[in-house]
Design a protein around this motif. Sequence first.
Motif, short mmCIF file in Angstrom:
data_model
loop_
_atom_site.label_atom_id
_atom_site.label_comp_id
_atom_site.label_asym_id
_atom_site.label_seq_id
_atom_site.Cartn_x
_atom_site.Cartn_y
_atom_site.Cartn_z
N TRP A 93 0.87 -1.18 0.00
CA TRP A 93 0.00 0.00 0.00
C TRP A 93 0.90 1.23 0.00
CZ3 TRP A 93 -1.12 4.46 2.60
CH2 TRP A 93 -2.36 5.05 2.34
N HIS A 94 0.81 2.03 -1.06
CA HIS A 94 1.68 3.18 -1.22
C HIS A 94 0.85 4.46 -1.36
CE1 HIS A 94 4.75 0.31 -3.37
NE2 HIS A 94 4.42 -0.11 -2.17
N ALA A 95 1.44 5.56 -0.92
CA ALA A 95 0.75 6.85 -1.03
C ALA A 95 1.76 7.98 -1.09
CB ALA A 95 -0.18 7.06 0.17
N ILE A 96 1.30 9.12 -1.56
CA ILE A 96 2.07 10.36 -1.51
C ILE A 96 1.33 11.29 -0.56
CG2 ILE A 96 2.83 12.41 -2.77
CD1 ILE A 96 3.11 10.67 -5.25
N TYR A 97 2.10 11.89 0.34
CA TYR A 97 1.56 12.88 1.27
C TYR A 97 2.17 14.22 0.90
CZ TYR A 97 -0.06 8.86 3.81
OH TYR A 97 -0.70 7.70 4.15
N SER A 98 1.31 15.15 0.50
CA SER A 98 1.77 16.47 0.07
C SER A 98 1.34 17.52 1.09
CB SER A 98 1.17 16.83 -1.29
OG SER A 98 1.55 15.88 -2.25
N THR A 99 2.27 18.42 1.39
CA THR A 99 1.98 19.56 2.23
C THR A 99 2.79 20.73 1.69
OG1 THR A 99 1.77 20.32 4.52
CG2 THR A 99 3.78 19.11 3.96
N GLU A 100 2.59 21.88 2.25
CA GLU A 100 3.27 23.07 1.77
C GLU A 100 4.78 22.87 1.84
OE1 GLU A 100 3.66 27.71 3.02
OE2 GLU A 100 1.77 26.71 3.41
N GLY A 101 5.41 22.88 0.69
CA GLY A 101 6.86 22.81 0.63
C GLY A 101 7.47 21.42 0.59
N MET A 102 6.66 20.35 0.69
CA MET A 102 7.25 19.02 0.73
C MET A 102 6.27 17.94 0.31
SD MET A 102 9.36 17.10 3.79
CE MET A 102 9.80 18.66 4.45
N ASP A 103 6.80 16.92 -0.35
CA ASP A 103 6.06 15.69 -0.64
C ASP A 103 6.76 14.55 0.07
OD1 ASP A 103 4.23 16.94 -2.28
OD2 ASP A 103 5.18 16.32 -4.15
#
Length: 151
Positions: free
Chosen positions: A76-86
């Motif tokens: 199970w894979h995911a990308i977590y994005s937030t301001e300034g970083m993945d």
Amino acid sequence: MKYRCDIIIKVPLRTCVETFLNSENMKHWQRGLQSMEHVSGTPGEFGAKMKLHYELGKRQMVLLETITHKRIPHEWHAIYSTEGMDNIQENYFEATPENHTQWISINEFLPLSFMTRLMILLMPKTFKKQSLQYMKDFKTFVENGTSVAHA
């Protein structure tokens, strides 16, 4: 920055993965999680997006989770994005001979700004420590039912 964490969880693979995939359980093992908000796609399926709202100390943070790969019960894979970083996260689950579960998490943090690049450079151990804390809290929740929801 890329690193690997792993932990043995003393429950069968199916129990471990079912608990991991149930988004209602996230508050019990992700410290600081305040709320979740479905954004798009079929919840829990490939391509689904969900906003996760955290309060970490006095800091508020919103992550956008996008499921990028799902081969249950093993991946199970995911990308977590937030301001300034993945954060690209790959999770692997394997049954052990003792009928426990080995959870391997590979994390890659991609800075998208000068400040996050500097943060990764100056505090690399902080990221791995946080990942390990979530994994330990998950293990405690699955094995003992102990929640961090009010910690």
